[in-house]
Motif scaffolding. Structure first.
Motif, PDB file in Angstrom:
ATOM      1  N   ARG A 175       0.782  -1.050  -0.114  1.00  0.00           N
ATOM      2  CA  ARG A 175      -0.161  -0.020   0.021  1.00  0.00           C
ATOM      3  C   ARG A 175       0.774   1.198   0.086  1.00  0.00           C
ATOM      4  O   ARG A 175       2.014   1.181   0.430  1.00  0.00           O
ATOM      5  CB  ARG A 175      -0.838  -0.034   1.420  1.00  0.00           C
ATOM      6  CG  ARG A 175      -0.190  -0.006   2.774  1.00  0.00           C
ATOM      7  CD  ARG A 175      -1.121   0.274   3.655  1.00  0.00           C
ATOM      8  NE  ARG A 175      -2.198  -0.788   3.843  1.00  0.00           N
ATOM      9  CZ  ARG A 175      -3.556  -0.351   4.207  1.00  0.00           C
ATOM     10  NH1 ARG A 175      -3.676   0.955   4.418  1.00  0.00           N
ATOM     11  NH2 ARG A 175      -4.255  -1.356   4.492  1.00  0.00           N
ATOM     12  N   ASP A 176       0.309   2.145  -0.479  1.00  0.00           N
ATOM     13  CA  ASP A 176       0.948   3.666  -0.139  1.00  0.00           C
ATOM     14  C   ASP A 176       0.810   4.262   1.185  1.00  0.00           C
ATOM     15  O   ASP A 176      -0.161   4.078   2.012  1.00  0.00           O
ATOM     16  CB  ASP A 176       0.171   4.933  -1.380  1.00  0.00           C
ATOM     17  CG  ASP A 176       0.264   4.185  -2.684  1.00  0.00           C
ATOM     18  OD1 ASP A 176       1.280   3.777  -3.091  1.00  0.00           O
ATOM     19  OD2 ASP A 176      -0.532   4.629  -3.614  1.00  0.00           O
ATOM     20  N   ILE A 177       2.047   4.586   1.569  1.00  0.00           N
ATOM     21  CA  ILE A 177       2.056   5.420   3.020  1.00  0.00           C
ATOM     22  C   ILE A 177       1.590   6.841   2.738  1.00  0.00           C
ATOM     23  O   ILE A 177       2.552   7.658   2.197  1.00  0.00           O
ATOM     24  CB  ILE A 177       3.714   5.274   3.553  1.00  0.00           C
ATOM     25  CG1 ILE A 177       3.906   3.799   3.143  1.00  0.00           C
ATOM     26  CG2 ILE A 177       3.905   5.730   4.856  1.00  0.00           C
ATOM     27  CD1 ILE A 177       3.040   2.536   4.084  1.00  0.00           C
ATOM     28  N   LYS A 178       0.667   7.060   3.220  1.00  0.00           N
ATOM     29  CA  LYS A 178      -0.112   8.393   3.022  1.00  0.00           C
ATOM     30  C   LYS A 178       0.862   9.567   3.747  1.00  0.00           C
ATOM     31  O   LYS A 178       0.969  10.657   3.468  1.00  0.00           O
ATOM     32  CB  LYS A 178      -1.523   8.513   3.479  1.00  0.00           C
ATOM     33  CG  LYS A 178      -2.439   7.708   2.590  1.00  0.00           C
ATOM     34  CD  LYS A 178      -3.938   7.736   3.222  1.00  0.00           C
ATOM     35  CE  LYS A 178      -4.754   6.604   2.149  1.00  0.00           C
ATOM     36  NZ  LYS A 178      -6.050   6.693   2.575  1.00  0.00           N
ATOM     37  N   GLN A 179       1.253   9.191   4.857  1.00  0.00           N
ATOM     38  CA  GLN A 179       2.226  10.135   5.666  1.00  0.00           C
ATOM     39  C   GLN A 179       3.462  10.545   5.083  1.00  0.00           C
ATOM     40  O   GLN A 179       3.872  11.421   5.616  1.00  0.00           O
ATOM     41  CB  GLN A 179       2.578   9.616   7.076  1.00  0.00           C
ATOM     42  CG  GLN A 179       1.403   9.277   7.826  1.00  0.00           C
ATOM     43  CD  GLN A 179       0.707   8.034   7.681  1.00  0.00           C
ATOM     44  OE1 GLN A 179       1.028   7.302   6.633  1.00  0.00           O
ATOM     45  NE2 GLN A 179      -0.371   7.550   8.214  1.00  0.00           N
ATOM     46  N   ARG A 184       5.860   3.518  -0.994  1.00  0.00           N
ATOM     47  CA  ARG A 184       4.896   2.611  -1.070  1.00  0.00           C
ATOM     48  C   ARG A 184       5.751   1.404  -0.297  1.00  0.00           C
ATOM     49  O   ARG A 184       6.961   1.122  -0.599  1.00  0.00           O
ATOM     50  CB  ARG A 184       4.406   2.102  -2.178  1.00  0.00           C
ATOM     51  CG  ARG A 184       3.461   0.907  -2.486  1.00  0.00           C
ATOM     52  CD  ARG A 184       3.003   0.479  -3.727  1.00  0.00           C
ATOM     53  NE  ARG A 184       2.105  -0.567  -3.811  1.00  0.00           N
ATOM     54  CZ  ARG A 184       0.634  -0.187  -3.664  1.00  0.00           C
ATOM     55  NH1 ARG A 184       0.179   0.967  -3.658  1.00  0.00           N
ATOM     56  NH2 ARG A 184      -0.163  -1.172  -4.056  1.00  0.00           N
ATOM     57  N   ALA A 185       5.128   0.613   0.495  1.00  0.00           N
ATOM     58  CA  ALA A 185       5.739  -0.479   1.258  1.00  0.00           C
ATOM     59  C   ALA A 185       4.945  -1.578   1.070  1.00  0.00           C
ATOM     60  O   ALA A 185       3.735  -1.744   0.923  1.00  0.00           O
ATOM     61  CB  ALA A 185       5.862   0.030   2.765  1.00  0.00           C
ATOM     62  N   ALA A 267      10.194  -1.723  -0.149  1.00  0.00           N
ATOM     63  CA  ALA A 267       9.668  -0.598   0.037  1.00  0.00           C
ATOM     64  C   ALA A 267      10.183   0.189  -1.594  1.00  0.00           C
ATOM     65  O   ALA A 267      11.069  -0.208  -2.333  1.00  0.00           O
ATOM     66  CB  ALA A 267      10.283   0.257   0.895  1.00  0.00           C
ATOM     67  N   TYR A 269      10.195   3.991  -3.697  1.00  0.00           N
ATOM     68  CA  TYR A 269       9.846   5.432  -3.308  1.00  0.00           C
ATOM     69  C   TYR A 269      10.087   6.387  -4.536  1.00  0.00           C
ATOM     70  O   TYR A 269      11.141   6.002  -5.289  1.00  0.00           O
ATOM     71  CB  TYR A 269      10.896   6.169  -2.264  1.00  0.00           C
ATOM     72  CG  TYR A 269      10.855   7.491  -2.068  1.00  0.00           C
ATOM     73  CD1 TYR A 269       9.881   8.034  -1.200  1.00  0.00           C
ATOM     74  CD2 TYR A 269      11.850   8.216  -2.378  1.00  0.00           C
ATOM     75  CE1 TYR A 269       9.636   9.259  -1.047  1.00  0.00           C
ATOM     76  CE2 TYR A 269      11.631   9.709  -1.992  1.00  0.00           C
ATOM     77  CZ  TYR A 269      10.634  10.117  -1.476  1.00  0.00           C
ATOM     78  OH  TYR A 269      10.538  11.532  -1.268  1.00  0.00           O
TER      79      TYR A 269
END
Length: 458
Positions: A175-179, A184-185, A267, A269
């Protein structure tokens, strides 16, 4: 009955000549709409859901190593002969062998896979049959085979062979890491069922040719975890029982024989026109039951019959006849004691580290270039490579990749073609493009592969 030493010591040569193995194609690491990128980095997702063709979703046949078939066989006066033939010079034959001759492979047969978007990300499930195989044969053993009585003493160390097979059920989520915009991890958990394992270590063989006998100081261990496996026995001239071979005719049958667990972490990026990615795969262990242990129980000294060689192929003691007799008596050089069932034996999996950088051309965004560093961490069987690739997605339903790799096993050229449309997709490629082959289509180089798969996107 199969002779155990013959099977394990010379298995590397056979694997070089005939080996067909499977693994994920790294040519597809950066390729758009290649369904199985998540198996090389669990942070990667797909634009579509998919389900694989059973047993043909991700089929990869490959062989990898620095012991080539062209080092073992020659064309002599129109005949195909082994390097042991007296017509092949010692210097000519031995210059083709490395100090450590390696054969290694990862077998991964995808039985069934699927992926779908849900729960805030992309999810995958895979059922795989896997095996990890490796063998190392030192140059000194080939010297003994080739030179015969040319040398009076041979110091043969670290002849090893290892094979482990297991079934794998893997669940992944990314999923994408919104923070952190652009990050994405992903991770996958794998449940493992052990099927079979063999670990053979011939640590020492100091052989001295005397006038009446071969005198050998040997040290070896074999650990076997296979249902129905039994060592066969014989008695030497001193009346001591030793392991002379193996068979699968004992009680039980090949089937589940252990368990384990592993994880994949990854991950990705995105920063401007760059994508940076990293993954650690197969971080885990597997424990096998019912370990059958055979060992010299330390260093021991043994004697075998005398061997005299004659260059005349028609003589009773011709090279081929005497070598056959010498080969058959390697079991006596390694007079292993059957120590019975010693219980469970646990191994760490061969982990893989992938680090990638992908750059998209700002003026033609359908073309991008990637650099992938892959390292296998597996003790003496470890290897690494760096692969440079050009990837293009000229139309919606087609993407392609061309790449070149440099690493532990030399230089190779790879490619992958990928047709992907709603309802059906198919890919074909090679990490190591096939070079010269024999009449039986066995590659003369031990680095070759064929990658193929059919899937159903929706």
């Amino acid at each position: 009955m199969k002779k155990i030493i013959r099977t394990l010591i010379f298995g590397g040569m056979v694997a070089a000549a005939m080996g067909a193995t499977a693994q994920n194609t790294t040519s597809g690491y950066f390729l758009d709409n290649y369904n199985y990128r998540y198996q090389m980095n669990p942070a990667f997702g797909n634009d579509r859901n998919f389900v694989s063709m059973p047993a043909l979703g991700n089929l990869n046949l490959a062989v990898r190593g620095n012991l080539h078939l062209s080092s073992v066989i020659y064309n002599l006066d129109g005949r195909t002969v082994l390097f042991t033939n007296p017509g092949i010079g010692v210097d000519e034959a031995m210059k083709k062998f490395k100090n450590k001759n390696r054969i290694g492979s990862d077998i991964k047969v995808n039985i069934l896979s699927g992926g779908w978007g849900a729960w805030g990300g992309y999810n995958t499930v895979s059922i795989n049959a896997r095996a990890n195989v490796g063998a190392i044969v030192p140059k000194s053993l080939f010297s003994l085979i080739k030179e015969g009585v040319s040398n009076r003493t041979y110091d043969i160390k670290d002849v090893t062979a290892s094979a482990r097979g297991y079934a794998e059920l893997a669940f992944g989520h990314s999923r994408d890491i919104k923070q952190v915009p652009g990050l994405r991890a992903g991770a996958a958990v794998k449940f493992l069922i052990g099927i079979a394992s063999v670990d053979a270590r011939f640590n020492e063989a100091n052989l001295t040719l005397g006038e009446d006998a071969w005198i050998g100081q040997t040290n070896a261990d074999i650990y076997a975890n296979i249902g129905g496996f039994q060592y066969e026995h014989d008695t030497n001239k001193q009346g001591r029982e030793y392991v002379s071979g193996m068979n699968l005719d004992g009680d039980g049958s090949i089937g589940p024989n252990g368990f384990g667990m592993a994880f994949d972490l990854g991950a990705n990026y995105e920063w401007r026109d760059f994508k940076f990615s990293a993954a650690a795969l197969d971080l885990g262990w597997i424990s096998y039951s019912n370990t059958r242990h055979a060992s010299t129980n330390g260093t021991q000294t043994v004697n075998t019959d005398a061997f005299t060689f004659n260059a005349n192929d028609d003589a009773d003691n011709s090279f081929s006849s005497e070598w056959k007799r010498l080969r058959n008596q390697f079991e006596e050089l390694y007079q292993l004691t059957d120590n019975g069932n010693i219980g469970c034996r646990t191994y760490g999996l061969a982990a893989t580290l992938n680090f990638g950088v992908d750059y998209t051309l700002p003026y033609y965004r359908k073309l991008h270039f990637g650099v992938l560093s892959s390292t296998r961490i597996q003790g003496r069987y470890s290897w690494s490579e760096v692969r440079f690739s050009a990837n293009v997605n000229p139309v919606k339903c087609f993407s392609a990749d061309a790449n070149v790799a440099f690493g532990s096993f030399g230089t190779s050229f790879g490619w992958l073609l990928n047709y992907h449309n709603t309802g059906f997709s198919i890919f074909l490629g090679m990490d190591h493009t096939l070079g010269k082959v024999t009449k039986q289509w066995a590659p003369l180089s031990s680095n070759a592969s064929l990658n193929f798969g059919m899937n159903f996107p929706f």
